[in-house]
Design an enzyme around this catalytic site. Sequence first.
Site, PDB file in Angstrom:
ATOM      1  N   ASP A  85       0.682  -1.407   0.066  1.00  0.00           N
ATOM      2  CA  ASP A  85      -0.240   0.060  -0.109  1.00  0.00           C
ATOM      3  C   ASP A  85       0.811   1.204  -0.165  1.00  0.00           C
ATOM      4  O   ASP A  85       1.908   1.233   0.645  1.00  0.00           O
ATOM      5  CB  ASP A  85      -1.001  -0.036   1.237  1.00  0.00           C
ATOM      6  CG  ASP A  85      -1.908   1.048   1.116  1.00  0.00           C
ATOM      7  OD1 ASP A  85      -2.324   1.434   0.206  1.00  0.00           O
ATOM      8  OD2 ASP A  85      -2.412   1.331   2.278  1.00  0.00           O
ATOM      9  N   HIS A  86       0.628   2.232  -0.939  1.00  0.00           N
ATOM     10  CA  HIS A  86       1.590   3.541  -1.227  1.00  0.00           C
ATOM     11  C   HIS A  86       2.953   3.086  -0.975  1.00  0.00           C
ATOM     12  O   HIS A  86       3.547   3.630  -0.166  1.00  0.00           O
ATOM     13  CB  HIS A  86       1.066   4.379   0.469  1.00  0.00           C
ATOM     14  CG  HIS A  86      -0.221   4.901   0.207  1.00  0.00           C
ATOM     15  ND1 HIS A  86      -0.721   5.925  -0.792  1.00  0.00           N
ATOM     16  CD2 HIS A  86      -1.536   4.657   0.764  1.00  0.00           C
ATOM     17  CE1 HIS A  86      -2.086   6.141  -0.773  1.00  0.00           C
ATOM     18  NE2 HIS A  86      -2.407   5.294   0.119  1.00  0.00           N
ATOM     19  N   HIS A 208      -9.482   4.839  -1.911  1.00  0.00           N
ATOM     20  CA  HIS A 208      -8.619   4.885  -0.691  1.00  0.00           C
ATOM     21  C   HIS A 208      -9.553   5.736   0.557  1.00  0.00           C
ATOM     22  O   HIS A 208     -10.498   6.059   0.141  1.00  0.00           O
ATOM     23  CB  HIS A 208      -7.448   5.763  -0.884  1.00  0.00           C
ATOM     24  CG  HIS A 208      -6.429   4.829  -1.565  1.00  0.00           C
ATOM     25  ND1 HIS A 208      -5.005   4.229  -0.721  1.00  0.00           N
ATOM     26  CD2 HIS A 208      -6.372   4.449  -2.697  1.00  0.00           C
ATOM     27  CE1 HIS A 208      -4.414   3.918  -1.546  1.00  0.00           C
ATOM     28  NE2 HIS A 208      -5.083   3.581  -2.926  1.00  0.00           N
TER      29      HIS A 208
HETATM   30  P1  13P Z   1      -8.427   4.356   5.932  1.00  0.00           P
HETATM   31  O1  13P Z   1      -7.488   4.215   7.087  1.00  0.00           O
HETATM   32  O2  13P Z   1      -8.956   5.830   5.917  1.00  0.00           O
HETATM   33  O3  13P Z   1      -9.518   3.281   6.076  1.00  0.00           O
HETATM   34  O4  13P Z   1      -7.690   4.239   4.580  1.00  0.00           O
HETATM   35  C1  13P Z   1      -7.046   3.106   4.094  1.00  0.00           C
HETATM   36  C2  13P Z   1      -6.582   3.309   2.980  1.00  0.00           C
HETATM   37  O5  13P Z   1      -6.794   4.225   1.994  1.00  0.00           O
HETATM   38  C3  13P Z   1      -5.430   2.575   2.787  1.00  0.00           C
HETATM   39  O6  13P Z   1      -4.431   2.850   1.566  1.00  0.00           O
END
Ligand code: 13P
Length: 288
Positions: A85-86, A208
């Site tokens: 993620d990211h 997201h």
């Molecule tokens: P939240 O923590 O707001 O649920 O977002 C999660 C997210 O987008 C991870 O990339």
Amino acid sequence: MALVSAKEMLEKAREGKYAVGQFNINNLEWTKSILQTAQELNSPVILGVSEGAGKYMTGFKTVSAMVKAMIEELKITVPVALHLDHGTYEGCYKCIEAGFSSIMFDGSHFPIEENIAKTKELVEICAQKGMSLEAEVGSIGGEEDGVIGRGECAEPEECKKIADLGVTMLAAGIGNIHGKYPADWAGLSFETLEAVKNKVGKMPLVLHGGTGIPTDMIKKAISLGVAKINVNTECQLAFQEATRKYIEDGKDLQGKGFDPRKLLAPGSQAIKDTVKEKMEIFGSINKA
Ligand code: 13P
């Protein structure tokens, strides 16, 4: 079942007008709760790992080995993608090496030309390895960035440029932010989402900041091409609330209530309940 790329499950979701949840993991309890719920509900699932969570779990190799072994030991048969993620550019390479099946390259802070060049390179590698690749256009704000209020909206033309590079899925900022939404949040920008969808055609879009978005907005976003929704904070809050209650009720002081397997059980159940609720809203149940 071995880990799979997110490509097929997201294309099916885009076509079938539902979304697959990406639930971020932090440790063994998180991973187990999410995998078991997906299996019980016969839903595909994406396990998200941020760079910070990867570090916390001692590195991406540990994460990959744990997830693969758990899938085998728990006899998980639904499709599971293990996704960075990211990711930074360097983080993407580490996860490719560690055996992840999917990565997100967050190049949104680079000038568009640099974002394009790096994304292109990763598209080729992912294609060779049968992995899926998520790209981001228009940065998604949140508490950690000190951004309060409306998140950024992506430029549809930029989205098309990145989508045309051959990424699997695209995260476009549409006023969403990570973490809890402030009381005066203006909501998702469906005009932006529609404009992006019209530019990128059938490409699965990623939403997201799934925590706290009202159900009607989630459903509308899915109808406009969102096929992957990321949830992190909501599972953390559910875990925290249940764990706090356990301790406040003095359960840790009764018998062997101090045993971590007991102490962490209500929080783990709360994660399961949250994942179930989200899968119901996203429509991914029985879509494995
Ligand atoms: P939240 O923590 O707001 O649920 O977002 C999660 C997210 O987008 C991870 O990339």
